[in-house]
Design a protein around this motif. Structure first.
Motif, PDB file in Angstrom:
ATOM      1  N   THR A   1     -23.694  21.191  -7.979  1.00 54.62           N
ATOM      2  CA  THR A   1     -23.314  21.811  -9.250  1.00 54.62           C
ATOM      3  C   THR A   1     -24.545  22.129 -10.078  1.00 54.62           C
ATOM      4  OG1 THR A   1     -21.207  20.626  -9.250  1.00 54.62           O
ATOM      5  CG2 THR A   1     -21.954  21.534 -11.353  1.00 54.62           C
ATOM      6  N   TYR A   2     -25.487  21.199 -10.128  1.00 53.90           N
ATOM      7  CA  TYR A   2     -26.738  21.447 -10.866  1.00 53.90           C
ATOM      8  C   TYR A   2     -27.524  22.588 -10.223  1.00 53.90           C
ATOM      9  CZ  TYR A   2     -31.443  20.922 -12.652  1.00 53.90           C
ATOM     10  OH  TYR A   2     -32.672  21.178 -13.206  1.00 53.90           O
ATOM     11  N   ALA A   3     -27.576  22.577  -8.885  1.00 57.06           N
ATOM     12  CA  ALA A   3     -28.357  23.600  -8.181  1.00 57.06           C
ATOM     13  C   ALA A   3     -27.763  24.989  -8.390  1.00 57.06           C
ATOM     14  CB  ALA A   3     -28.427  23.269  -6.695  1.00 57.06           C
ATOM     15  N   ILE A   4     -26.435  25.099  -8.403  1.00 57.07           N
ATOM     16  CA  ILE A   4     -25.793  26.396  -8.627  1.00 57.07           C
ATOM     17  C   ILE A   4     -26.067  26.885 -10.043  1.00 57.07           C
ATOM     18  CG2 ILE A   4     -23.531  27.438  -9.042  1.00 57.07           C
ATOM     19  CD1 ILE A   4     -24.190  27.594  -6.192  1.00 57.07           C
ATOM     20  N   THR A   5     -26.038  25.954 -11.011  1.00 57.17           N
ATOM     21  CA  THR A   5     -26.232  26.323 -12.416  1.00 57.17           C
ATOM     22  C   THR A   5     -27.667  26.721 -12.705  1.00 57.17           C
ATOM     23  OG1 THR A   5     -24.509  24.714 -12.975  1.00 57.17           O
ATOM     24  CG2 THR A   5     -25.826  25.580 -14.794  1.00 57.17           C
ATOM     25  N   ASN A   6     -28.618  26.080 -12.049  1.00 53.85           N
ATOM     26  CA  ASN A   6     -30.046  26.356 -12.298  1.00 53.85           C
ATOM     27  C   ASN A   6     -30.740  26.628 -10.960  1.00 53.85           C
ATOM     28  OD1 ASN A   6     -30.201  25.247 -15.328  1.00 53.85           O
ATOM     29  ND2 ASN A   6     -29.069  23.758 -14.108  1.00 53.85           N
ATOM     30  N   SER A   7     -30.264  27.620 -10.237  1.00 52.37           N
ATOM     31  CA  SER A   7     -30.724  27.815  -8.863  1.00 52.37           C
ATOM     32  C   SER A   7     -32.206  28.146  -8.755  1.00 52.37           C
ATOM     33  CB  SER A   7     -29.887  28.895  -8.185  1.00 52.37           C
ATOM     34  OG  SER A   7     -29.872  30.080  -8.953  1.00 52.37           O
ATOM     35  N   GLU A   8     -32.692  29.078  -9.578  1.00 50.13           N
ATOM     36  CA  GLU A   8     -34.117  29.465  -9.472  1.00 50.13           C
ATOM     37  C   GLU A   8     -35.035  28.315  -9.894  1.00 50.13           C
ATOM     38  OE1 GLU A   8     -31.864  31.577 -10.929  1.00 50.13           O
ATOM     39  OE2 GLU A   8     -31.749  32.854  -9.147  1.00 50.13           O
ATOM     40  N   ARG A   9     -34.668  27.642 -10.981  1.00 47.16           N
ATOM     41  CA  ARG A   9     -35.492  26.516 -11.442  1.00 47.16           C
ATOM     42  C   ARG A   9     -35.481  25.394 -10.415  1.00 47.16           C
ATOM     43  NH1 ARG A   9     -34.331  22.771 -16.805  1.00 47.16           N
ATOM     44  NH2 ARG A   9     -36.180  21.445 -16.601  1.00 47.16           N
ATOM     45  N   ALA A  10     -34.287  25.070  -9.882  1.00 46.22           N
ATOM     46  CA  ALA A  10     -34.183  24.004  -8.895  1.00 46.22           C
ATOM     47  C   ALA A  10     -34.930  24.368  -7.621  1.00 46.22           C
ATOM     48  CB  ALA A  10     -32.718  23.713  -8.599  1.00 46.22           C
ATOM     49  N   ALA A  11     -34.846  25.626  -7.200  1.00 48.26           N
ATOM     50  CA  ALA A  11     -35.536  26.065  -5.989  1.00 48.26           C
ATOM     51  C   ALA A  11     -37.043  25.905  -6.134  1.00 48.26           C
ATOM     52  CB  ALA A  11     -35.174  27.514  -5.685  1.00 48.26           C
ATOM     53  N   ALA A  12     -37.558  26.241  -7.304  1.00 47.04           N
ATOM     54  CA  ALA A  12     -39.004  26.089  -7.536  1.00 47.04           C
ATOM     55  C   ALA A  12     -39.409  24.615  -7.529  1.00 47.04           C
ATOM     56  CB  ALA A  12     -39.378  26.737  -8.862  1.00 47.04           C
ATOM     57  N   LEU A  13     -38.545  23.740  -8.065  1.00 49.16           N
ATOM     58  CA  LEU A  13     -38.869  22.311  -8.137  1.00 49.16           C
ATOM     59  C   LEU A  13     -38.874  21.657  -6.761  1.00 49.16           C
ATOM     60  CD1 LEU A  13     -36.859  21.228 -11.335  1.00 49.16           C
ATOM     61  CD2 LEU A  13     -39.342  21.386 -11.095  1.00 49.16           C
ATOM     62  N   VAL A  14     -37.912  22.003  -5.913  1.00 48.17           N
ATOM     63  CA  VAL A  14     -37.784  21.321  -4.621  1.00 48.17           C
ATOM     64  C   VAL A  14     -38.589  22.001  -3.525  1.00 48.17           C
ATOM     65  CG1 VAL A  14     -35.470  20.566  -5.262  1.00 48.17           C
ATOM     66  CG2 VAL A  14     -35.733  22.645  -3.896  1.00 48.17           C
ATOM     67  N   SER A  15     -39.191  23.133  -3.810  1.00 46.53           N
ATOM     68  CA  SER A  15     -39.874  23.891  -2.760  1.00 46.53           C
ATOM     69  C   SER A  15     -41.014  23.111  -2.126  1.00 46.53           C
ATOM     70  CB  SER A  15     -40.395  25.217  -3.326  1.00 46.53           C
ATOM     71  OG  SER A  15     -41.316  24.988  -4.389  1.00 46.53           O
ATOM     72  N   GLY A  16     -41.725  22.303  -2.925  1.00 49.48           N
ATOM     73  CA  GLY A  16     -42.841  21.525  -2.390  1.00 49.48           C
ATOM     74  C   GLY A  16     -42.396  20.501  -1.361  1.00 49.48           C
ATOM     75  N   PRO A  17     -41.508  19.535  -1.753  1.00 51.58           N
ATOM     76  CA  PRO A  17     -41.048  18.551  -0.762  1.00 51.58           C
ATOM     77  C   PRO A  17     -40.328  19.179   0.428  1.00 51.58           C
ATOM     78  CG  PRO A  17     -40.481  17.859  -2.998  1.00 51.58           C
ATOM     79  CD  PRO A  17     -40.986  19.241  -3.093  1.00 51.58           C
ATOM     80  N   ILE A  18     -39.512  20.208   0.172  1.00 50.29           N
ATOM     81  CA  ILE A  18     -38.758  20.823   1.263  1.00 50.29           C
ATOM     82  C   ILE A  18     -39.688  21.516   2.256  1.00 50.29           C
ATOM     83  CG2 ILE A  18     -37.142  22.676   1.816  1.00 50.29           C
ATOM     84  CD1 ILE A  18     -35.800  20.150   0.909  1.00 50.29           C
ATOM     85  N   SER A  19     -40.774  22.098   1.760  1.00 45.22           N
ATOM     86  CA  SER A  19     -41.718  22.743   2.688  1.00 45.22           C
ATOM     87  C   SER A  19     -42.327  21.710   3.641  1.00 45.22           C
ATOM     88  CB  SER A  19     -42.814  23.464   1.903  1.00 45.22           C
ATOM     89  OG  SER A  19     -43.546  22.550   1.101  1.00 45.22           O
ATOM     90  N   ILE A  20     -42.537  20.469   3.155  1.00 45.21           N
ATOM     91  CA  ILE A  20     -43.052  19.398   4.018  1.00 45.21           C
ATOM     92  C   ILE A  20     -41.996  18.997   5.038  1.00 45.21           C
ATOM     93  CG2 ILE A  20     -43.884  17.016   4.051  1.00 45.21           C
ATOM     94  CD1 ILE A  20     -44.989  17.484   1.232  1.00 45.21           C
ATOM     95  N   VAL A  21     -40.734  18.890   4.577  1.00 45.75           N
ATOM     96  CA  VAL A  21     -39.635  18.537   5.480  1.00 45.75           C
ATOM     97  C   VAL A  21     -39.498  19.591   6.574  1.00 45.75           C
ATOM     98  CG1 VAL A  21     -37.135  18.260   5.628  1.00 45.75           C
ATOM     99  CG2 VAL A  21     -38.388  17.218   3.736  1.00 45.75           C
ATOM    100  N   VAL A  22     -39.570  20.861   6.193  1.00 40.83           N
ATOM    101  CA  VAL A  22     -39.443  21.942   7.165  1.00 40.83           C
ATOM    102  C   VAL A  22     -40.557  21.858   8.201  1.00 40.83           C
ATOM    103  CG1 VAL A  22     -39.577  24.448   7.460  1.00 40.83           C
ATOM    104  CG2 VAL A  22     -38.202  23.485   5.620  1.00 40.83           C
ATOM    105  N   ARG A  23     -41.759  21.540   7.733  1.00 38.56           N
ATOM    106  CA  ARG A  23     -42.896  21.453   8.652  1.00 38.56           C
ATOM    107  C   ARG A  23     -42.724  20.284   9.630  1.00 38.56           C
ATOM    108  NH1 ARG A  23     -46.624  20.916   5.059  1.00 38.56           N
ATOM    109  NH2 ARG A  23     -46.641  23.114   4.516  1.00 38.56           N
ATOM    110  N   ILE A  24     -42.196  19.155   9.124  1.00 40.78           N
ATOM    111  CA  ILE A  24     -42.035  17.969   9.976  1.00 40.78           C
ATOM    112  C   ILE A  24     -40.931  18.184  11.013  1.00 40.78           C
ATOM    113  CG2 ILE A  24     -41.310  15.544   9.966  1.00 40.78           C
ATOM    114  CD1 ILE A  24     -42.668  15.272   7.227  1.00 40.78           C
ATOM    115  N   PHE A  25     -39.813  18.742  10.561  1.00 42.37           N
ATOM    116  CA  PHE A  25     -38.657  18.906  11.437  1.00 42.37           C
ATOM    117  C   PHE A  25     -38.687  20.191  12.256  1.00 42.37           C
ATOM    118  CE2 PHE A  25     -35.885  16.170   8.429  1.00 42.37           C
ATOM    119  CZ  PHE A  25     -36.377  15.023   9.040  1.00 42.37           C
TER     120      PHE A  25
END
Length: 440
Positions: free
Chosen positions: A126-150
Protein backbone atom coordinates in the motif's frame (compact mmCIF):
# COMPACT_ATOMS: atom_id res chain seq x y z
CA UNK A 1 -1.91 -33.17 43.78
CA UNK A 2 -0.13 -32.38 40.50
CA UNK A 3 -1.63 -29.58 38.34
CA UNK A 4 -3.21 -30.53 35.04
CA UNK A 5 -1.06 -30.17 31.93
CA UNK A 6 -0.99 -26.53 30.75
CA UNK A 7 -1.74 -25.43 27.19
CA UNK A 8 1.66 -23.74 27.02
CA UNK A 9 4.93 -25.33 28.01
CA UNK A 10 6.44 -22.43 29.99
CA UNK A 11 9.76 -24.24 30.34
CA UNK A 12 10.26 -23.71 26.61
CA UNK A 13 10.21 -19.91 26.99
CA UNK A 14 13.92 -19.23 27.44
CA UNK A 15 16.69 -17.42 25.60
CA UNK A 16 16.28 -19.59 22.49
CA UNK A 17 12.59 -18.64 22.35
CA UNK A 18 13.29 -14.93 22.32
CA UNK A 19 16.10 -15.37 19.81
CA UNK A 20 13.82 -17.32 17.44
CA UNK A 21 11.06 -14.74 17.88
CA UNK A 22 13.46 -11.92 17.00
CA UNK A 23 14.62 -13.79 13.91
CA UNK A 24 11.01 -14.31 12.79
CA UNK A 25 10.18 -10.62 13.13
CA UNK A 26 13.38 -9.71 11.30
CA UNK A 27 12.40 -12.06 8.47
CA UNK A 28 8.94 -10.50 8.38
CA UNK A 29 10.55 -7.07 7.99
CA UNK A 30 12.67 -8.41 5.11
CA UNK A 31 9.56 -9.96 3.55
CA UNK A 32 7.80 -6.60 3.74
CA UNK A 33 10.85 -4.95 2.20
CA UNK A 34 10.89 -7.37 -0.74
CA UNK A 35 7.12 -7.09 -1.30
CA UNK A 36 7.14 -3.31 -1.18
CA UNK A 37 10.22 -3.11 -3.40
CA UNK A 38 8.62 -5.31 -6.06
CA UNK A 39 5.50 -3.15 -6.11
CA UNK A 40 7.39 0.15 -6.07
CA UNK A 41 9.80 -0.76 -8.85
CA UNK A 42 7.11 -2.21 -11.14
CA UNK A 43 4.54 0.53 -10.47
CA UNK A 44 6.92 3.50 -10.67
CA UNK A 45 6.67 5.60 -13.83
CA UNK A 46 9.92 5.47 -15.79
CA UNK A 47 9.13 8.93 -17.11
CA UNK A 48 8.98 10.39 -13.60
CA UNK A 49 12.09 8.47 -12.57
CA UNK A 50 13.91 9.89 -15.60
CA UNK A 51 12.88 13.40 -14.60
CA UNK A 52 14.17 12.83 -11.06
CA UNK A 53 17.39 11.31 -12.39
CA UNK A 54 17.96 14.33 -14.62
CA UNK A 55 17.61 16.50 -11.52
CA UNK A 56 20.43 14.58 -9.83
CA UNK A 57 18.65 11.77 -7.95
CA UNK A 58 21.05 8.80 -7.75
CA UNK A 59 18.29 6.55 -6.39
CA UNK A 60 16.06 7.26 -9.37
CA UNK A 61 18.98 6.60 -11.72
CA UNK A 62 19.63 3.23 -10.04
CA UNK A 63 15.91 2.40 -10.21
CA UNK A 64 15.91 3.08 -13.95
CA UNK A 65 18.91 0.84 -14.44
CA UNK A 66 17.58 -2.18 -12.53
CA UNK A 67 14.12 -1.95 -14.11
CA UNK A 68 15.59 -2.27 -17.61
CA UNK A 69 15.48 -6.06 -17.12
CA UNK A 70 12.18 -6.60 -15.33
CA UNK A 71 12.40 -10.38 -15.63
CA UNK A 72 15.67 -10.51 -13.70
CA UNK A 73 14.46 -7.93 -11.18
CA UNK A 74 11.19 -9.70 -10.38
CA UNK A 75 12.94 -13.09 -10.26
CA UNK A 76 15.49 -11.85 -7.74
CA UNK A 77 12.91 -10.11 -5.54
CA UNK A 78 10.57 -13.12 -5.57
CA UNK A 79 13.46 -15.43 -4.73
CA UNK A 80 14.43 -13.30 -1.73
CA UNK A 81 10.79 -12.92 -0.65
CA UNK A 82 10.10 -16.65 -0.80
CA UNK A 83 13.30 -17.49 1.05
CA UNK A 84 12.49 -15.25 4.02
CA UNK A 85 8.80 -16.24 4.07
CA UNK A 86 9.56 -19.97 4.07
CA UNK A 87 12.29 -19.55 6.68
CA UNK A 88 10.05 -17.44 8.92
CA UNK A 89 7.22 -19.98 8.63
CA UNK A 90 9.56 -22.89 9.42
CA UNK A 91 10.93 -21.15 12.52
CA UNK A 92 7.43 -20.20 13.67
CA UNK A 93 6.23 -23.81 13.26
CA UNK A 94 9.16 -25.12 15.29
CA UNK A 95 8.54 -22.47 17.94
CA UNK A 96 4.81 -23.17 18.22
CA UNK A 97 5.35 -26.94 18.31
CA UNK A 98 7.53 -26.45 21.36
CA UNK A 99 4.90 -24.22 22.99
CA UNK A 100 1.67 -26.01 22.11
CA UNK A 101 2.66 -29.47 21.01
CA UNK A 102 1.00 -30.97 17.94
CA UNK A 103 -1.61 -28.19 17.82
CA UNK A 104 1.24 -25.73 17.31
CA UNK A 105 1.15 -26.33 13.53
CA UNK A 106 -2.36 -24.88 13.32
CA UNK A 107 -1.45 -21.96 15.58
CA UNK A 108 1.71 -21.24 13.57
CA UNK A 109 -0.24 -21.31 10.29
CA UNK A 110 -2.86 -18.91 11.64
CA UNK A 111 -0.35 -16.52 13.20
CA UNK A 112 2.05 -16.41 10.25
CA UNK A 113 -0.77 -15.98 7.73
CA UNK A 114 -2.05 -12.96 9.65
CA UNK A 115 1.43 -11.45 10.18
CA UNK A 116 2.56 -11.99 6.58
CA UNK A 117 -0.70 -10.67 5.14
CA UNK A 118 -0.73 -7.46 7.19
CA UNK A 119 2.91 -6.58 7.74
CA UNK A 120 4.67 -8.27 4.82
CA UNK A 121 2.12 -7.78 2.02
CA UNK A 122 -0.70 -5.26 2.43
CA UNK A 123 1.15 -2.62 4.48
CA UNK A 124 4.36 -2.34 2.39
CA UNK A 125 2.53 -2.67 -0.93
CA UNK A 126 0.00 0.00 0.00
CA UNK A 127 2.83 2.40 0.84
CA UNK A 128 4.71 1.46 -2.34
CA UNK A 129 1.65 2.06 -4.54
CA UNK A 130 1.00 5.44 -2.89
CA UNK A 131 4.61 6.63 -3.17
CA UNK A 132 5.95 4.47 -5.98
CA UNK A 133 8.66 6.76 -7.39
CA UNK A 134 9.95 7.79 -3.96
CA UNK A 135 9.91 4.19 -2.71
CA UNK A 136 11.62 2.94 -5.87
CA UNK A 137 14.44 5.44 -5.42
CA UNK A 138 14.85 4.46 -1.74
CA UNK A 139 15.01 0.69 -2.29
CA UNK A 140 17.02 0.78 -5.51
CA UNK A 141 20.36 0.55 -3.69
CA UNK A 142 19.69 -2.59 -1.60
CA UNK A 143 17.69 -4.23 -4.39
CA UNK A 144 20.51 -3.72 -6.89
CA UNK A 145 22.77 -5.71 -4.50
CA UNK A 146 20.14 -8.44 -4.16
CA UNK A 147 19.79 -8.64 -7.95
CA UNK A 148 23.55 -8.95 -8.32
CA UNK A 149 23.77 -11.72 -5.69
CA UNK A 150 20.83 -13.75 -6.98
CA UNK A 151 21.61 -13.19 -10.65
CA UNK A 152 23.17 -16.65 -11.32
CA UNK A 153 20.25 -18.47 -9.64
CA UNK A 154 17.67 -16.30 -11.42
CA UNK A 155 19.36 -16.94 -14.78
CA UNK A 156 19.19 -20.69 -14.21
CA UNK A 157 15.53 -20.46 -13.17
CA UNK A 158 14.76 -18.28 -16.20
CA UNK A 159 16.26 -20.87 -18.57
CA UNK A 160 14.34 -23.66 -16.83
CA UNK A 161 11.05 -21.76 -17.06
CA UNK A 162 11.55 -20.92 -20.74
CA UNK A 163 12.40 -24.55 -21.45
CA UNK A 164 9.18 -25.72 -19.81
CA UNK A 165 7.14 -23.09 -21.66
CA UNK A 166 8.67 -24.11 -24.97
CA UNK A 167 7.65 -27.70 -24.29
CA UNK A 168 4.12 -26.35 -23.84
CA UNK A 169 4.33 -24.50 -27.16
CA UNK A 170 4.74 -21.04 -25.62
CA UNK A 171 7.56 -18.85 -26.98
CA UNK A 172 8.87 -16.16 -24.66
CA UNK A 173 10.19 -13.04 -26.43
CA UNK A 174 11.94 -10.69 -23.99
CA UNK A 175 11.60 -7.82 -26.47
CA UNK A 176 7.85 -8.21 -26.96
CA UNK A 177 6.95 -6.27 -23.83
CA UNK A 178 9.10 -3.23 -24.41
CA UNK A 179 7.31 -0.22 -22.99
CA UNK A 180 5.12 1.32 -25.67
CA UNK A 181 5.47 4.96 -24.69
CA UNK A 182 2.97 6.29 -27.20
CA UNK A 183 0.26 3.83 -26.17
CA UNK A 184 0.94 4.56 -22.50
CA UNK A 185 0.54 8.31 -23.07
CA UNK A 186 -2.65 7.85 -25.11
CA UNK A 187 -4.12 5.55 -22.49
CA UNK A 188 -3.21 7.92 -19.66
CA UNK A 189 -4.80 10.86 -21.50
CA UNK A 190 -8.01 8.97 -22.25
CA UNK A 191 -8.24 7.74 -18.66
CA UNK A 192 -7.50 11.21 -17.29
CA UNK A 193 -10.18 12.74 -19.50
CA UNK A 194 -12.77 10.14 -18.50
CA UNK A 195 -12.02 10.86 -14.84
CA UNK A 196 -12.22 14.61 -15.33
CA UNK A 197 -8.53 15.28 -14.64
CA UNK A 198 -7.50 16.17 -18.21
CA UNK A 199 -9.49 18.73 -20.19
CA UNK A 200 -10.76 17.68 -23.61
CA UNK A 201 -8.84 20.48 -25.34
CA UNK A 202 -5.57 19.43 -23.69
CA UNK A 203 -6.16 15.79 -24.59
CA UNK A 204 -6.93 16.66 -28.22
CA UNK A 205 -3.83 18.83 -28.58
CA UNK A 206 -1.46 16.18 -27.24
CA UNK A 207 -3.09 13.37 -29.20
CA UNK A 208 -3.03 15.56 -32.32
CA UNK A 209 0.72 16.08 -31.94
CA UNK A 210 1.29 12.36 -31.40
CA UNK A 211 -0.72 11.48 -34.50
CA UNK A 212 1.31 13.63 -36.90
CA UNK A 213 3.72 10.81 -37.66
CA UNK A 214 0.83 8.40 -38.30
CA UNK A 215 -1.17 10.52 -40.73
CA UNK A 216 -0.55 11.32 -44.40
CA UNK A 217 -0.79 14.64 -46.20
CA UNK A 218 -3.70 13.42 -48.33
CA UNK A 219 -5.86 13.07 -45.21
CA UNK A 220 -5.99 16.80 -44.47
CA UNK A 221 -5.13 18.51 -47.76
CA UNK A 222 -7.56 20.83 -49.49
CA UNK A 223 -8.83 18.85 -52.47
CA UNK A 224 -8.09 20.27 -55.90
CA UNK A 225 -11.81 20.89 -56.47
CA UNK A 226 -11.66 23.54 -53.76
CA UNK A 227 -8.42 25.25 -54.81
CA UNK A 228 -8.66 28.83 -56.04
CA UNK A 229 -6.21 29.42 -58.90
CA UNK A 230 -5.01 32.24 -61.13
CA UNK A 231 -4.86 31.86 -64.90
CA UNK A 232 -1.51 33.23 -66.06
CA UNK A 233 -3.05 34.29 -69.38
CA UNK A 234 -5.91 36.26 -67.79
CA UNK A 235 -6.05 40.03 -68.04
CA UNK A 236 -3.82 41.66 -65.37
CA UNK A 237 -6.73 43.73 -64.08
CA UNK A 238 -8.76 40.54 -63.60
CA UNK A 239 -5.85 38.94 -61.79
CA UNK A 240 -5.59 41.96 -59.49
CA UNK A 241 -9.32 41.91 -58.81
CA UNK A 242 -9.21 38.16 -58.08
CA UNK A 243 -6.38 38.60 -55.57
CA UNK A 244 -8.15 41.49 -53.83
CA UNK A 245 -11.41 39.51 -53.58
CA UNK A 246 -9.74 36.30 -52.41
CA UNK A 247 -9.57 35.25 -48.75
CA UNK A 248 -6.12 33.77 -49.38
CA UNK A 249 -2.74 35.48 -49.56
CA UNK A 250 -1.11 32.76 -51.73
CA UNK A 251 -2.69 31.47 -54.92
CA UNK A 252 -1.36 28.89 -57.42
CA UNK A 253 -0.81 30.12 -60.97
CA UNK A 254 -1.54 27.81 -63.92
CA UNK A 255 -1.18 28.15 -67.68
CA UNK A 256 -3.47 26.48 -70.25
CA UNK A 257 -4.51 23.65 -67.91
CA UNK A 258 -5.20 23.76 -64.14
CA UNK A 259 -2.92 20.71 -63.85
CA UNK A 260 -0.04 22.80 -65.24
CA UNK A 261 0.95 24.82 -62.17
CA UNK A 262 3.77 27.21 -63.08
CA UNK A 263 4.08 29.08 -59.80
CA UNK A 264 2.54 30.47 -56.62
CA UNK A 265 1.80 34.18 -56.28
CA UNK A 266 1.76 36.03 -52.98
CA UNK A 267 -0.70 38.93 -52.89
CA UNK A 268 1.91 41.24 -51.40
CA UNK A 269 4.42 40.44 -54.18
CA UNK A 270 1.71 40.99 -56.80
CA UNK A 271 0.72 44.39 -55.42
CA UNK A 272 4.35 45.51 -55.10
CA UNK A 273 5.13 44.52 -58.70
CA UNK A 274 2.01 46.21 -60.10
CA UNK A 275 2.58 49.34 -58.05
CA UNK A 276 6.14 49.53 -59.32
CA UNK A 277 5.05 48.92 -62.93
CA UNK A 278 2.53 51.76 -63.03
CA UNK A 279 5.07 54.13 -61.45
CA UNK A 280 3.49 54.86 -58.08
CA UNK A 281 0.30 56.73 -57.12
CA UNK A 282 0.59 59.17 -60.03
CA UNK A 283 1.56 56.57 -62.62
CA UNK A 284 -0.20 55.26 -65.67
CA UNK A 285 -2.57 52.38 -64.90
CA UNK A 286 -2.58 51.36 -68.55
CA UNK A 287 0.95 50.01 -68.03
CA UNK A 288 -0.63 47.02 -66.27
CA UNK A 289 -1.46 45.56 -69.67
CA UNK A 290 2.20 44.62 -70.00
CA UNK A 291 2.24 42.86 -66.61
CA UNK A 292 3.26 39.20 -66.63
CA UNK A 293 2.17 37.42 -63.43
CA UNK A 294 4.64 34.57 -63.98
CA UNK A 295 7.52 37.02 -63.55
CA UNK A 296 6.71 37.53 -59.86
CA UNK A 297 5.34 34.07 -59.07
CA UNK A 298 7.40 31.87 -56.78
CA UNK A 299 8.54 28.43 -57.87
CA UNK A 300 5.87 25.87 -56.90
CA UNK A 301 6.72 23.37 -54.19
CA UNK A 302 5.29 19.89 -54.81
CA UNK A 303 5.01 17.11 -52.22
CA UNK A 304 3.77 13.51 -52.53
CA UNK A 305 0.38 12.71 -51.04
CA UNK A 306 1.91 9.89 -48.96
CA UNK A 307 4.19 12.19 -46.91
CA UNK A 308 3.47 12.13 -43.18
CA UNK A 309 2.33 15.33 -41.50
CA UNK A 310 5.29 15.19 -39.15
CA UNK A 311 7.80 15.07 -42.00
CA UNK A 312 5.92 17.72 -43.98
CA UNK A 313 5.95 20.12 -41.05
CA UNK A 314 9.71 19.62 -40.78
CA UNK A 315 10.06 20.36 -44.49
CA UNK A 316 7.99 23.53 -44.16
CA UNK A 317 10.21 24.76 -41.34
CA UNK A 318 13.40 23.77 -43.17
CA UNK A 319 12.37 25.44 -46.43
CA UNK A 320 10.83 28.46 -44.65
CA UNK A 321 7.61 28.13 -46.61
CA UNK A 322 4.01 27.54 -45.58
CA UNK A 323 2.46 26.35 -48.84
CA UNK A 324 2.80 23.13 -50.86
CA UNK A 325 0.95 21.51 -53.75
CA UNK A 326 0.15 17.82 -53.33
CA UNK A 327 0.59 15.36 -56.21
CA UNK A 328 -0.01 11.62 -56.50
CA UNK A 329 2.36 8.94 -57.75
CA UNK A 330 1.59 9.92 -61.35
CA UNK A 331 2.38 13.58 -60.77
CA UNK A 332 -1.26 14.67 -61.02
CA UNK A 333 -2.39 17.52 -58.82
CA UNK A 334 -4.44 16.27 -55.87
CA UNK A 335 -4.68 19.30 -53.60
CA UNK A 336 -2.71 21.71 -51.49
CA UNK A 337 -1.57 21.81 -47.90
CA UNK A 338 -0.32 24.63 -45.68
CA UNK A 339 1.50 24.80 -42.38
CA UNK A 340 -1.71 26.11 -40.85
CA UNK A 341 -3.50 22.91 -41.88
CA UNK A 342 -0.96 20.84 -39.95
CA UNK A 343 -1.07 23.10 -36.90
CA UNK A 344 -4.86 22.82 -36.88
CA UNK A 345 -4.47 19.08 -36.36
CA UNK A 346 -2.84 19.94 -33.02
CA UNK A 347 -4.60 23.05 -31.73
CA UNK A 348 -7.93 22.79 -33.57
CA UNK A 349 -9.50 25.14 -36.07
CA UNK A 350 -7.59 28.40 -36.59
CA UNK A 351 -9.90 31.14 -37.83
CA UNK A 352 -9.58 34.82 -38.64
CA UNK A 353 -11.72 37.56 -40.15
CA UNK A 354 -11.30 35.99 -43.60
CA UNK A 355 -12.83 32.64 -42.54
CA UNK A 356 -16.47 33.54 -41.98
CA UNK A 357 -17.79 30.04 -42.61
CA UNK A 358 -15.11 28.09 -40.79
CA UNK A 359 -17.16 27.59 -37.63
CA UNK A 360 -20.32 26.40 -39.36
CA UNK A 361 -19.27 22.95 -40.61
CA UNK A 362 -20.99 21.44 -37.58
CA UNK A 363 -24.28 22.73 -36.17
CA UNK A 364 -26.10 20.87 -33.37
CA UNK A 365 -29.88 20.85 -33.68
CA UNK A 366 -32.45 20.93 -30.90
CA UNK A 367 -33.74 17.48 -31.93
CA UNK A 368 -30.42 15.79 -31.11
CA UNK A 369 -29.25 15.76 -34.71
CA UNK A 370 -26.03 17.32 -35.95
CA UNK A 371 -26.09 19.16 -39.28
CA UNK A 372 -22.69 18.55 -40.83
CA UNK A 373 -20.98 19.81 -43.96
CA UNK A 374 -20.24 16.83 -46.19
CA UNK A 375 -16.67 18.05 -46.67
CA UNK A 376 -15.95 18.02 -42.94
CA UNK A 377 -13.28 15.48 -42.06
CA UNK A 378 -14.22 12.52 -39.90
CA UNK A 379 -11.35 13.32 -37.56
CA UNK A 380 -12.62 16.87 -36.96
CA UNK A 381 -16.11 15.56 -36.25
CA UNK A 382 -14.76 12.97 -33.81
CA UNK A 383 -12.75 15.63 -32.01
CA UNK A 384 -15.72 17.98 -31.79
CA UNK A 385 -18.22 15.39 -30.56
CA UNK A 386 -16.04 12.71 -28.89
CA UNK A 387 -17.40 10.15 -31.33
CA UNK A 388 -15.30 7.37 -32.82
CA UNK A 389 -16.36 7.10 -36.45
CA UNK A 390 -13.72 5.20 -38.47
CA UNK A 391 -11.56 7.13 -40.91
CA UNK A 392 -9.68 4.22 -42.46
CA UNK A 393 -11.62 4.16 -45.72
CA UNK A 394 -12.56 7.84 -46.12
CA UNK A 395 -11.38 11.23 -44.91
CA UNK A 396 -14.65 13.17 -45.06
CA UNK A 397 -18.21 12.48 -43.91
CA UNK A 398 -19.44 12.48 -47.50
CA UNK A 399 -16.76 9.95 -48.42
CA UNK A 400 -17.73 7.72 -45.50
CA UNK A 401 -21.39 7.69 -46.53
CA UNK A 402 -20.54 6.95 -50.17
CA UNK A 403 -18.15 4.16 -49.10
CA UNK A 404 -20.68 2.51 -46.82
CA UNK A 405 -23.63 2.98 -49.21
CA UNK A 406 -21.58 1.82 -52.22
CA UNK A 407 -23.44 4.47 -54.25
CA UNK A 408 -23.89 8.22 -54.53
CA UNK A 409 -27.00 8.86 -52.42
CA UNK A 410 -29.75 11.29 -53.32
CA UNK A 411 -31.11 13.96 -50.98
CA UNK A 412 -33.42 12.45 -48.40
CA UNK A 413 -31.85 8.99 -48.30
CA UNK A 414 -31.15 7.61 -44.83
CA UNK A 415 -28.45 5.11 -43.80
CA UNK A 416 -27.49 3.50 -40.51
CA UNK A 417 -23.99 2.22 -39.83
CA UNK A 418 -21.32 2.35 -37.11
CA UNK A 419 -24.06 3.10 -34.55
CA UNK A 420 -25.20 6.35 -36.23
CA UNK A 421 -28.05 7.49 -38.45
CA UNK A 422 -26.99 9.43 -41.54
CA UNK A 423 -29.46 11.42 -43.62
CA UNK A 424 -28.40 13.18 -46.82
CA UNK A 425 -30.05 16.60 -46.65
CA UNK A 426 -28.53 18.22 -49.74
CA UNK A 427 -26.44 17.32 -52.75
CA UNK A 428 -24.72 19.36 -55.46
CA UNK A 429 -24.12 17.29 -58.55
CA UNK A 430 -22.31 14.17 -57.40
CA UNK A 431 -21.14 15.83 -54.21
CA UNK A 432 -22.90 15.44 -50.85
CA UNK A 433 -22.94 18.93 -49.36
CA UNK A 434 -24.78 18.41 -46.06
CA UNK A 435 -25.70 15.54 -43.76
CA UNK A 436 -27.88 15.12 -40.69
CA UNK A 437 -26.29 12.76 -38.18
CA UNK A 438 -27.32 11.45 -34.78
CA UNK A 439 -26.25 8.47 -32.65
CA UNK A 440 -28.65 5.55 -32.65
Amino acid sequence: MEPSSALVDTTFIDGAFWFSTSIIFLLLILSGFFSGSETALTAASRGKLRTQADRGSKGAERALKITEDNERLIGSVLLGNNLVNILATSLATTLFLGLFGESGVAYATLAMTLLVLVFAEVLPKTYAITNSERAAALVSGPISIVVRIFSPIVTAVRLLVRGILQLMGVTVDPDSNILAVREEIVGALQLGHSEGVVEKEDRDRILGALDLAERAVEEIMLHRSGIEMIDADADPSDILDQCLQSNHTRLPVFRDDPENIIGVIHAKDLLRAMYKLIGGPDGDASALKKFDVSSVAMKPYFVPDTSTLDEQMRQFLRRRTHFALVVDEYGSLQGLITLEDILEEIVGEITDEFDPDADHQLSPGEDGNYYVDGAMTIRDLNRATDWSLPDDEANTLAGLVIHEAQMIPTAGQVFSFHGFRFEVTSRDGNRITQLKIRPL
